[in-house]
Design an enzyme around this catalytic site. Structure first.
Site, PDB file in Angstrom:
ATOM      1  N   HIS A 176      -1.062 -22.960  27.129  1.00  0.00           N
ATOM      2  CA  HIS A 176      -0.222 -21.890  27.710  1.00  0.00           C
ATOM      3  C   HIS A 176      -0.942 -20.552  27.530  1.00  0.00           C
ATOM      4  O   HIS A 176      -0.877 -19.938  26.475  1.00  0.00           O
ATOM      5  CB  HIS A 176       1.129 -21.879  26.999  1.00  0.00           C
ATOM      6  CG  HIS A 176       2.184 -21.056  27.686  1.00  0.00           C
ATOM      7  ND1 HIS A 176       1.893 -20.146  28.682  1.00  0.00           N
ATOM      8  CD2 HIS A 176       3.526 -21.022  27.523  1.00  0.00           C
ATOM      9  CE1 HIS A 176       3.026 -19.579  29.090  1.00  0.00           C
ATOM     10  NE2 HIS A 176       4.026 -20.094  28.405  1.00  0.00           N
ATOM     11  N   ASN A 179       2.246 -15.613  30.722  1.00  0.00           N
ATOM     12  CA  ASN A 179       3.580 -15.052  30.420  1.00  0.00           C
ATOM     13  C   ASN A 179       3.684 -14.191  29.167  1.00  0.00           C
ATOM     14  O   ASN A 179       4.742 -14.101  28.544  1.00  0.00           O
ATOM     15  CB  ASN A 179       4.626 -16.183  30.359  1.00  0.00           C
ATOM     16  CG  ASN A 179       4.702 -16.947  31.681  1.00  0.00           C
ATOM     17  OD1 ASN A 179       4.097 -16.536  32.660  1.00  0.00           O
ATOM     18  ND2 ASN A 179       5.445 -18.025  31.708  1.00  0.00           N
ATOM     19  N   ASN A 236       6.858  -9.696  29.248  1.00  0.00           N
ATOM     20  CA  ASN A 236       6.419  -9.632  27.839  1.00  0.00           C
ATOM     21  C   ASN A 236       5.091  -8.900  27.656  1.00  0.00           C
ATOM     22  O   ASN A 236       4.460  -9.029  26.609  1.00  0.00           O
ATOM     23  CB  ASN A 236       6.204 -11.031  27.236  1.00  0.00           C
ATOM     24  CG  ASN A 236       7.471 -11.837  27.116  1.00  0.00           C
ATOM     25  OD1 ASN A 236       8.545 -11.272  26.945  1.00  0.00           O
ATOM     26  ND2 ASN A 236       7.351 -13.143  27.186  1.00  0.00           N
TER      27      ASN A 236
HETATM   28  C1  LIG Z   1      14.524 -22.119  32.260  1.00  0.00           C
HETATM   29  C2  LIG Z   1      13.088 -21.715  32.383  1.00  0.00           C
HETATM   30  C3  LIG Z   1      12.240 -21.918  31.319  1.00  0.00           C
HETATM   31  C4  LIG Z   1      10.873 -21.611  31.406  1.00  0.00           C
HETATM   32  N1  LIG Z   1      10.041 -21.905  30.361  1.00  0.00           N
HETATM   33  C5  LIG Z   1       8.696 -21.796  30.525  1.00  0.00           C
HETATM   34  C6  LIG Z   1       7.804 -22.310  29.545  1.00  0.00           C
HETATM   35  O1  LIG Z   1       8.190 -22.899  28.522  1.00  0.00           O
HETATM   36  N2  LIG Z   1       6.483 -22.152  29.769  1.00  0.00           N
HETATM   37  C7  LIG Z   1       5.993 -21.526  30.883  1.00  0.00           C
HETATM   38  O2  LIG Z   1       4.774 -21.410  31.048  1.00  0.00           O
HETATM   39  N3  LIG Z   1       6.831 -21.049  31.828  1.00  0.00           N
HETATM   40  C8  LIG Z   1       8.155 -21.197  31.692  1.00  0.00           C
HETATM   41  N4  LIG Z   1       9.000 -20.783  32.697  1.00  0.00           N
HETATM   42  C9  LIG Z   1       8.426 -20.222  33.938  1.00  0.00           C
HETATM   43  C10 LIG Z   1       8.298 -21.313  34.993  1.00  0.00           C
HETATM   44  O3  LIG Z   1       7.399 -22.344  34.604  1.00  0.00           O
HETATM   45  C11 LIG Z   1       7.829 -20.736  36.354  1.00  0.00           C
HETATM   46  O4  LIG Z   1       6.588 -20.097  36.184  1.00  0.00           O
HETATM   47  C12 LIG Z   1       8.822 -19.771  36.976  1.00  0.00           C
HETATM   48  O5  LIG Z   1      10.158 -20.200  36.814  1.00  0.00           O
HETATM   49  C13 LIG Z   1       8.552 -19.583  38.464  1.00  0.00           C
HETATM   50  O6  LIG Z   1       8.597 -20.839  39.120  1.00  0.00           O
HETATM   51  P1  LIG Z   1       9.826 -21.302  40.045  1.00  0.00           P
HETATM   52  O7  LIG Z   1       9.985 -20.206  41.090  1.00  0.00           O
HETATM   53  O8  LIG Z   1       9.407 -22.613  40.651  1.00  0.00           O
HETATM   54  O9  LIG Z   1      11.048 -21.405  39.197  1.00  0.00           O
HETATM   55  C14 LIG Z   1      10.366 -21.040  32.603  1.00  0.00           C
HETATM   56  C15 LIG Z   1      11.232 -20.814  33.677  1.00  0.00           C
HETATM   57  C16 LIG Z   1      12.571 -21.154  33.579  1.00  0.00           C
HETATM   58  C17 LIG Z   1      13.479 -20.937  34.773  1.00  0.00           C
END
Ligand SMILES: Cc1cc2nc3c(=O)[nH]c(=O)nc-3n(C[C@H](O)[C@H](O)[C@H](O)COP(=O)(O)O)c2cc1C
Length: 365
Positions: A176, A179, A236
């Site tokens: 990772h 973010n 962040n």
């Molecule tokens: C509930 C939730 C938890 C997430 N936890 C992580 C995580 O643990 N690690 C990470 O890299 N991104 C995390 N993300 C970000 C997502 O992997 C993704 O980058 C973001 O939601 C945009 O993608 P989407 O439009 O398909 O939802 C999280 C997003 C959501 C909604």
């Protein structure tokens, strides 16, 4: 009608995926037990989503000090390894593939996770971020600067976590690097003001990332090691002036590795006041990377089909849509209606909003 490439297999390292639709990593805070280990409920959740070409696990802390959110299933103790083994077996029984996301939050944490002490970070710079404690979301305070010994032992934690992930039966591990968490903190000058070999020039700020990659790949092989980056991230983190040069350097250097794939997260925030950040991340960095490229960030079915068809990306990962649609690939193939994600049940709780989203067959009966 010709089948879109999104629905066709792809090989990443030694693993053949049945399609290019990936479940993105998602923290769901359901490991509320003594050892913060995955449970039967995790097994059901991931196994329900085995039709993904690849599942990425929730961010999994590599050590107790890597945590900043409660009930996140880690990969540093025996109970966690055992729990993940069950998850992986269930996914593999359904012909799915799963990689773990190796996570260290760095300064996006709280003294609750550090016996009342400050969280570790490259430099003592307070982030504009929240940590998830037993008393709810709390602002992350000023962290303390990691010593060089601590940097070395943290890299060792990534190595040990990778070794455990292999024993637990994962198909690979995603580092990772996105973010605003520890690796990105080292990369960004807004979080890293060190004057030793881990701070200063782009090359020095990227050293931690590459030492982590070397440690993880040394355990599980480059071809099973992958990386997530978010070059235009505002979550962040501060606004780095040399972002384009930084990510150019990092991505070009990744060409020297035979990684499973590189995942790039698109800009998810408003970039109007950030001219130094790239708006179309995947399109911008694609020409710099020679390996398999995954993209992420607010993709619809049609956009995902298009981005793979035109070669900008080789795979697309979906977070919220996969959270709400356990059978997302099937729904995409037949262009079915999608369940809506319920953000009230994203973080914490139990089965509600986790394993109870209906499959297509349930909704059409
Ligand atoms: C509930 C939730 C938890 C997430 N936890 C992580 C995580 O643990 N690690 C990470 O890299 N991104 C995390 N993300 C970000 C997502 O992997 C993704 O980058 C973001 O939601 C945009 O993608 P989407 O439009 O398909 O939802 C999280 C997003 C959501 C909604």
């Amino acid at each position: 009608m010709r089948k879109a490439k999104l629905f066709k297999p792809i090989k990443i390292g030694p693993v053949e995926l049945k399609n290019r639709i990936v479940m993105a990593p998602m923290t769901r805070n359901r490991a509320a037990n003594e050892h913060e280990a995955p449970t039967e409920l995790h097994m059901e959740y991931y196994s329900q989503r085995s039709s993904a070409g690849l599942i990425l696990s929730e961010g999994s802390p590599v050590s107790p000090a890597a945590r900043g959110y409660i009930a996140t299933a880690g990969i540093y103790n025996d109970a966690q390894e055992k729990g993940w083994k069950k998850v992986n077996r269930a996914v593999h029984e359904k012909n799915g593939h799963i990689q773990i996301q190796l996570w260290h939050v760095g300064r996006v944490s709280h003294p609750y996770f550090h016996n009342g002490e400050k969280p570790p970070a490259p430099s003592a710079i307070r982030p504009d971020a929240m940590s998830f404690t037993p008393d709810g979301f709390k602002p992350s305070p000023e962290p303390r600067e990691m010593t060089k010994d601590e940097i070395k032992s943290t890299i060792e934690d990534f190595r040990k976590a990778a070794a455990r992930s292999k024993k637990a039966g994962f198909d690979g591990a995603q580092i990772h690097g996105a973010n605003g968490y520890l690796i990105e903190q080292f990369l960004h000058s807004s979080a890293n003001q060190r004057t030793d070999e881990y701070g200063g020039s782009i090359e020095k700020r990227a050293r931690f990332l590459f030492e982590v990659i070397d440690a993880v790949a040394g355990e599980i092989g480059e071809e099973r090691t992958s990386l997530r980056l978010s070059p235009s991230n505002l979550f962040n983190t501060g606004n780095d002036p040399d972002s384009k040069e930084l990510y150019k350097y990092v991505i070009e250097k990744l060409n020297g590795y035979n990684l499973s794939y590189l995942e790039l997260v698109e800009a998810l925030g408003d970039l109007s006041e950030h001219p130094n950040l790239v708006p179309n991340v995947t399109e911008h960095y694609r020409p710099l990377y020679n390996g398999v490229l995954m993209t992420n960030g607010d993709f619809s079915r049609e956009e995902a089909i298009e981005v793979v068809e035109n070669g900008t990306a080789d795979m697309v990962s979906f977070a919220r849509l996969f959270l709400a649609n356990p059978d997302l690939p099937e729904r995409f193939e037949v262009n079915a209606e999608l369940n809506e994600p319920d953000s009230d049940t994203f973080y914490g709780g139990r089965a509600e909003g986790y394993t109870d989203y209906p499959f297509l067959e349930d909704s059409t009966v």
